[in-house]
Design an enzyme around this catalytic site. Structure first.
Site, PDB file in Angstrom:
ATOM      1  N   GLU A   1     -12.027 -29.425 108.123  1.00 11.49           N
ATOM      2  CA  GLU A   1     -11.691 -28.956 106.783  1.00 11.49           C
ATOM      3  C   GLU A   1     -12.399 -27.661 106.401  1.00 11.49           C
ATOM      4  O   GLU A   1     -11.906 -26.888 105.574  1.00 11.49           O
ATOM      5  CB  GLU A   1     -12.031 -30.040 105.757  1.00 11.49           C
ATOM      6  CG  GLU A   1     -13.476 -30.117 105.284  1.00 11.49           C
ATOM      7  CD  GLU A   1     -14.495 -30.405 106.375  1.00 11.49           C
ATOM      8  OE1 GLU A   1     -15.642 -29.959 106.245  1.00 11.49           O
ATOM      9  OE2 GLU A   1     -14.136 -31.088 107.374  1.00 11.49           O
TER      10      GLU A   1
ATOM     11  N   ARG B   1     -12.975 -24.831 107.946  1.00 11.18           N
ATOM     12  CA  ARG B   1     -12.243 -23.599 108.253  1.00 11.18           C
ATOM     13  C   ARG B   1     -11.067 -23.388 107.301  1.00 11.18           C
ATOM     14  O   ARG B   1     -10.666 -22.258 107.042  1.00 11.18           O
ATOM     15  CB  ARG B   1     -11.773 -23.631 109.707  1.00 11.18           C
ATOM     16  CG  ARG B   1     -10.751 -24.690 110.038  1.00 11.18           C
ATOM     17  CD  ARG B   1     -10.656 -24.975 111.518  1.00 11.18           C
ATOM     18  NE  ARG B   1     -11.830 -25.694 111.993  1.00 11.18           N
ATOM     19  CZ  ARG B   1     -11.993 -26.092 113.265  1.00 11.18           C
ATOM     20  NH1 ARG B   1     -11.065 -25.808 114.168  1.00 11.18           N
ATOM     21  NH2 ARG B   1     -13.077 -26.749 113.620  1.00 11.18           N
TER      22      ARG B   1
ATOM     23  N   ASP C   1     -18.772 -34.608 103.107  1.00 10.85           N
ATOM     24  CA  ASP C   1     -17.674 -34.641 104.070  1.00 10.85           C
ATOM     25  C   ASP C   1     -17.540 -36.014 104.708  1.00 10.85           C
ATOM     26  O   ASP C   1     -18.324 -36.389 105.569  1.00 10.85           O
ATOM     27  CB  ASP C   1     -17.899 -33.583 105.154  1.00 10.85           C
ATOM     28  CG  ASP C   1     -16.758 -33.518 106.145  1.00 10.85           C
ATOM     29  OD1 ASP C   1     -15.656 -34.029 105.820  1.00 10.85           O
ATOM     30  OD2 ASP C   1     -16.947 -32.942 107.228  1.00 10.85           O
TER      31      ASP C   1
ATOM     32  N   LYS D   1     -19.234 -21.816 103.336  1.00  7.82           N
ATOM     33  CA  LYS D   1     -18.587 -23.134 103.293  1.00  7.82           C
ATOM     34  C   LYS D   1     -19.375 -24.057 102.377  1.00  7.82           C
ATOM     35  O   LYS D   1     -20.576 -24.242 102.561  1.00  7.82           O
ATOM     36  CB  LYS D   1     -18.515 -23.732 104.700  1.00  7.82           C
ATOM     37  CG  LYS D   1     -17.986 -25.171 104.741  1.00  7.82           C
ATOM     38  CD  LYS D   1     -18.086 -25.745 106.148  1.00  7.82           C
ATOM     39  CE  LYS D   1     -17.750 -27.233 106.167  1.00  7.82           C
ATOM     40  NZ  LYS D   1     -17.931 -27.832 107.508  1.00  7.82           N
TER      41      LYS D   1
ATOM     42  N   LYS E   1     -14.730 -40.010 109.465  1.00 14.58           N
ATOM     43  CA  LYS E   1     -15.862 -39.995 110.383  1.00 14.58           C
ATOM     44  C   LYS E   1     -16.403 -41.416 110.578  1.00 14.58           C
ATOM     45  O   LYS E   1     -16.270 -42.268 109.684  1.00 14.58           O
ATOM     46  CB  LYS E   1     -17.006 -39.153 109.813  1.00 14.58           C
ATOM     47  CG  LYS E   1     -16.755 -37.670 109.687  1.00 14.58           C
ATOM     48  CD  LYS E   1     -17.981 -37.001 109.049  1.00 14.58           C
ATOM     49  CE  LYS E   1     -17.749 -35.515 108.822  1.00 14.58           C
ATOM     50  NZ  LYS E   1     -17.731 -34.761 110.074  1.00 14.58           N
TER      51      LYS E   1
END
Length: 507
Positions: free
Chosen positions: A356, A358, A277, A272, A284
């Site tokens: 995101e 996965r 992020d 990954k 978040k």
């Protein structure tokens, strides 16, 4: 970068000399220390009173404890550092290699700014010498950052000299130290990538770094392919494209392949690589973004490990995929309830854009399955649930119990901590949705396991697969400990290299 070399004498000129001590206790309960093998020459040069001096200073010998004292007598170093190795091995027990490695790392970290240090720790055989060398190189790591250079700035220990006595098998010791340099170098490369600010490390620059490293390695057996946003769209990689479309910096999929002419097994790795992020539309909280530059730790791990395997010319084939994207809430960002089509045709309803990882990994898992590997592993900072459950231990799940056990045991042998976790079938139905083949969200309870079940959907039939969730292990926000620094840790690199070596050694 710290250099490491070998010497037969522990009493050469240096800024410091490091010896090991074991914790002891007399029958009457009096605690003290015993000098570990390797310290004999230093003790003799000190006048034979090194243990007594350490007892007077209150040294206990507990693992990683440091006791410093000025040199005297014929000791040519100006400083002696005694590092605790824990309890001494019994009559039938060998040296605890993990304790040796971690204690060597603690000692090396304490030598920041020193030009040269001699490590007179137990190194009676190749395994012990390798553990010391690896610990020294991991402990001496220091991220250089982007600060303006200062004349008085302290860097890492410049040179480490490992004292391996004449009784040691020098050829085997030399080979073990070289391997330690390769493995520790890979871990430290991953740490550098993880610590790099997202302003400087994003999908394109990450891919550029892979290409540069491959070019510099100059190994014909190592090749790299980079798919940009146009190639991803054309190839049907809807997961990576969907997550990456909210950023001004487009995504990439990097395929790094190592081929050995004598290889009998093929290991595929998927990492990954979310270079930052925000959570996307499912934004978040601001304080949850502080460490999100580390959300590409899985990609860093599979990249660095593959490079180390190639440099050691391990007789195994390795193919590593890095799914690289920024998860941003831009005007083009994927929305909650949007459906994306993963490579190979399965559709996914996005019910949380902060799940995101996965999604981008689904593309790579499906693509890696086409290579028909003997073993498929993915590595990801995937879930907050993993951190809540296991803290700094990594989790291992999979579709093959034997492989899951093998990964956990390999991690232990490599000096990493991983824990086996299940994939309960009753949770699978929680990712069903009427809008697509599956949803990227399911039950909040057991969220780490649900994520594993999602990934399993994209693994090719009959391929043994394991999923490593390294969310808690990948980034250390607290103080350094053992062979783990503050910041990026390079988690899983050593496990992946060891697994590849074991596969290469299989008959």
């Amino acid at each position: 970068m710290t250099s490491i070399s070998l010497t037969a004498a522990a009493t050469g000129k240096a800024d410091a000399v490091v010896v090991g001590v074991y914790a002891t206790e007399t029958a009457k309960g009096v605690k003290g220390v015993a000098l570990a093998p390797g310290a004999e020459a230093v003790d003799a040069a000190y006048g034979g009173s090194l243990r007594k001096a350490l007892d007077l200073l209150g040294a206990a010998g507990s693992e990683g404890e440091l006791t410093k004292l000025p040199a005297q007598g014929d000791v040519k170093a100006s400083l002696i550092i005694a590092v605790g190795l824990g309890k001494a091995p019994g009559k039938d027990g060998g040296v605890d290699l993990d304790a040796l490695r971690k204690s060597a790392a603690v000692a090396a970290r304490s030598l920041s700014g020193k030009a040269k240090a001699v490590f007179a720790l137990p190194a009676a055989d190749a395994e012990q010498a390798g553990a010391v060398a690896e610990g020294v190189l991991l402990g001496a790591y220091a991220y250089q950052g982007l600060k303006a250079p200062k004349k008085d700035a302290k860097g890492a220990l410049a040179e480490a000299v490992l004292a391996a006595g004449p009784a040691a098998k020098q050829a085997a010791v030399k080979k073990a130290v070289e391997r330690a340099g390769s493995v520790a170098g890979a871990v430290n490369l991953a740490r550098d990538l993880i610590n790099t600010p997202p302003s400087h490390l994003y999908p394109k620059t990450f891919a550029d770094r892979v290409q540069t490293e491959v070019k510099d390695a100059a190994l014909p057996a190592l090749t790299v392919e980079v798919l940009d946003e146009k190639a991803l769209a054309k190839g049907g990689y809807g997961g990576i494209m969907g997550i990456g479309q909210g950023s001004a910096k487009p995504p990439r999929l990097v395929r790094l392949a190592y081929r050995h002419p004598k290889a009998k097994q093929h290991l595929a790795l998927v990492g990954k690589g979310i270079t930052f992020d925000t959570g996307g539309i499912s934004l978040k909280p601001s304080n949850a973004m502080d460490t999100m530059k580390s959300d590409m730790s899985g990609a860093a791990a599979v990249f660095a490990a593959t490079l180390a395997v190639a440099r050691q010319e391990v007789p195994v084939n390795v193919t590593a995929y890095m799914s690289l994207a920024e998860n941003m809430p831009g005007g083009g960002a994927v929305k909650v309830s949007d459906v994306v089509t993963i490579y190979g045709g399965k559709t996914v309803e996005i019910m949380n854009t902060d799940a995101e990882g996965r999604v981008v990994m689904a593309d790579a898992l499906a693509r890696a399955s086409e290579d028909e590997p003997d073993v498929l592993l993915d590595v990801a900072t995937l879930t907050g649930a993993q951190v809540l459950a296991l803290d700094r231990l990594s989790a291992v799940m999979g579709n093959d119990d034997a492989l899951r056990t093998r990964v956990v045991e390999t991690a232990k042998a490599a000096g990493e901590e991983m824990w086996p976790m299940p994939l309960p079938e009753y949770l699978r139905e929680t990712i069903d949705t009427p809008a697509a083949d599956l949803s990227n969200m399911g039950s909040r309870m057991g969220g780490m396991l649900v994520a594993g079940l999602f990934l399993r959907e994209f693994v090719g039939a009959g391929i043994p697969w394991a999923h490593l969730d390294i969310a808690g292990a990948s980034y250390n926000e607290k103080g350094a400990y053992g062979d783990t620094p503050k910041g990026g840790t390079g988690a899983a690199v050593r496990t992946l290299v060891k697994l590849a070596e074991d596969m290469g050694a299989a008959k």
